[in-house]
Design a protein around this motif. Structure first.
Motif, PDB file in Angstrom:
ATOM      1  N   SER A  62      -2.701  -1.788   0.214  1.00 27.79           N
ATOM      2  CA  SER A  62      -3.551  -1.772   1.735  1.00 27.79           C
ATOM      3  C   SER A  62      -3.918  -1.320   2.097  1.00 27.79           C
ATOM      4  N   ASP A  64      -5.390   0.690  -0.284  1.00 30.92           N
ATOM      5  CA  ASP A  64      -6.270   0.769  -1.537  1.00 30.92           C
ATOM      6  C   ASP A  64      -7.548  -0.039  -1.255  1.00 30.92           C
ATOM      7  N   ARG A  65      -7.172  -1.000  -0.369  1.00 29.94           N
ATOM      8  CA  ARG A  65      -7.870  -1.870  -0.081  1.00 29.94           C
ATOM      9  C   ARG A  65      -8.770  -1.926   1.237  1.00 29.94           C
ATOM     10  N   GLU A  67      -7.701  -0.845   4.419  1.00 27.57           N
ATOM     11  CA  GLU A  67      -7.307  -1.083   5.370  1.00 27.57           C
ATOM     12  C   GLU A  67      -6.120  -0.480   6.342  1.00 27.57           C
TER      13      GLU A  67
END
Length: 86
Positions: A62, A64-65, A67
């Protein structure tokens, strides 16, 4: 070196004891609850055990994305759509 004006030095004394001591009361309650055998702590705060690997991996993915912000108050749209479809 003084950073606070004289009138600001006693700000803690001006706070009501119930508010000022809330943190210590909470900590005392946590200690008492942890002393009970078989109690599983589910209150807000630091857990007693490390997170399961699957949860840690999901958290890393999450981040890394990107978020890293608060979610929508009503929930993320894909989750809401999935719940509505059931």
């Amino acid at each position: 070196m003084t950073f606070l004006a004289h009138s600001e030095r006693n700000w803690l004394a001006q706070i009501q004891p119930t508010v000022r001591d809330a943190g210590e009361r909470h900590n005392r309650g946590v200690r008492l609850r942890r002393a009970r055998q078989g109690l599983i702590p589910l209150w807000v705060g630091e857990g007693d055990l490390p997170p399961p690997a699957v949860a840690a991996e999901a958290a890393k993915a999450s981040i890394d994305r990107g978020e890293t912000f608060y979610t929508y108050q009503a929930g993320i749209p894909p989750l809401r759509e999935a719940i509505a479809a059931t």
